[in-house]
Write a protein that holds these residues in place. Structure first.
Motif, PDB file in Angstrom:
ATOM      1  N   THR A 189       0.833  -1.200   0.000  1.00 22.32           N
ATOM      2  CA  THR A 189       0.000   0.000   0.000  1.00 22.32           C
ATOM      3  C   THR A 189       0.869   1.252   0.000  1.00 22.32           C
ATOM      4  OG1 THR A 189      -1.765  -1.169   1.175  1.00 22.32           O
ATOM      5  CG2 THR A 189      -1.832   1.225   1.221  1.00 22.32           C
ATOM      6  N   GLU A 190       1.964   1.229   0.756  1.00 24.61           N
ATOM      7  CA  GLU A 190       2.886   2.369   0.742  1.00 24.61           C
ATOM      8  C   GLU A 190       3.479   2.567  -0.651  1.00 24.61           C
ATOM      9  OE1 GLU A 190       5.877   2.325   3.727  1.00 24.61           O
ATOM     10  OE2 GLU A 190       4.480   1.871   5.363  1.00 24.61           O
ATOM     11  N   ARG A 244       1.152   4.452  -2.908  1.00 27.73           N
ATOM     12  CA  ARG A 244       1.104   5.898  -2.654  1.00 27.73           C
ATOM     13  C   ARG A 244       2.182   6.640  -3.445  1.00 27.73           C
ATOM     14  NH1 ARG A 244       0.763   4.274   3.039  1.00 27.73           N
ATOM     15  NH2 ARG A 244      -1.426   4.157   3.653  1.00 27.73           N
ATOM     16  N   ALA A 289      -1.995   3.610  -8.588  1.00 30.34           N
ATOM     17  CA  ALA A 289      -3.009   3.623  -7.534  1.00 30.34           C
ATOM     18  C   ALA A 289      -4.383   3.978  -8.088  1.00 30.34           C
ATOM     19  CB  ALA A 289      -2.606   4.604  -6.438  1.00 30.34           C
TER      20      ALA A 289
END
Length: 300
Positions: free
Chosen positions: A65-66, A69, A75
């Protein structure tokens, strides 16, 4: 009646959870391999021009998930992402018993989690069932050549001092094992590849410290009857330095990362031709003369 034998599973799930939870504090500083894998999985997704509405990130401590970003364009092509792990995340779960309904996700990514699974075929089946038709699985795990240097050093040290050696380093699946499992468990367009990462340390103890901080120390069901004493460890480190040190005195540690790619079957996917459906003979395509199986070369 004698009790049935216990299954010969290599890992102890309780120890896996315990060590993953214990590693939460230092994970961010030591998880350079997990971060590398999360970036690699994101690279692979960037090459696939489609949108995934619902995704599951299984393992990796939130690093996938990082990574998203950092990549706004990627994303934007991935909708909701559920973070799940054996020891935390939005959902805490056992990878061998997924709590999701069939056809829940369009995408499942798993950065360095499945190598601690006892029933890998069963886990792959559940992952395929959790995917919607034409959904994608991208799963990276440590392969069988991981920590070869440490494995050899510990075996030789324990054998020399005690006359025999027990298991110390976890056994992991090979590239061939993973490729075969994808086919056996019903994935379409299966593929598996591997990457070797060599990490260098000033001292072997630093390698063990990183493994503990990552939660990647061996959680074996059948452990050696002898504890890992200072004497055994000191001799293992001597062997490690003798065998695997470079000109500057640093020792190497090898990590094999196997990545599995597979799609949940769908009628729109390319299908193999049925036997006998070819419109041209192979001999015609090659411009060669066709011979029967019983005809010897050179026979008129």
């Amino acid at each position: 009646m004698a009790a049935p034998p216990e299954p010969c599973f290599p890992f102890e799930p309780r120890l896996v959870r315990q060590r993953k939870r214990r590693a939460r504090r230092g994970f961010a500083e030591a998880a350079f391999l997990h971060a590398r894998v999360a970036a690699d999985l994101a690279d692979r997704l960037e090459a696939i021009p489609r949108r995934f509405e619902r995704a599951l990130a299984l393992g990796g401590g939130g690093l996938f998930t990082e990574e998203l970003r950092k990549r706004p364009e990627l994303a934007g092509r991935i909708g909701a992402v559920i973070e799940a792990d054996v020891a935390g995340g939005a959902v805490e779960l056992d990878p061998e018993c997924l709590p999701f309904a069939p056809q829940t996700f369009d995408l499942i990514v798993s950065p360095l989690a499945l190598h601690w699974v006892n029933d890998l075929p069963g886990a792959f089946i559940q992952l395929r069932q959790a995917l919607k038709p034409d959904g994608l699985l991208l799963a990276s795990m440590f392969g069988g050549d991981t920590l070869t240097e440490l494995r050899i050093a510990l075996i030789e040290a324990e054998s020399a001092l005690l006359g025999g050696a027990g298991p110390r380093v976890a056994p992991f699946a090979s590239l061939q094992d993973v490729a075969g499992l994808l086919q056996r468990t019903g994935f379409a367009l299966p593929a598996a590849d591997r990457d070797f990462v060599t990490v260098r340390y000033g001292e072997p103890m630093r390698l063990l410290a990183d493994l503990r901080a990552m939660g990647e120390t061996a959680a074996l069901r059948q452990r050696s009857p002898h504890g890992l004493s200072r004497r055994i460890l000191a001799r293992a480190f001597e062997i490690y330095r003798e065998r695997y040190a470079d000109a500057e005195g640093r020792v190497r540690a090898t990590f094999e990362i196997v990545t599995a790619t597979g799609w949940a079957p769908h009628e729109s996917q390319q299908q193999p031709l049925k036997p006998g459906s070819a419109r041209m003979r192979l001999a015609d395509a090659l411009g060669a003369e066709e011979r029967s199986a019983g005809e010897k070369a050179g026979k008129p």
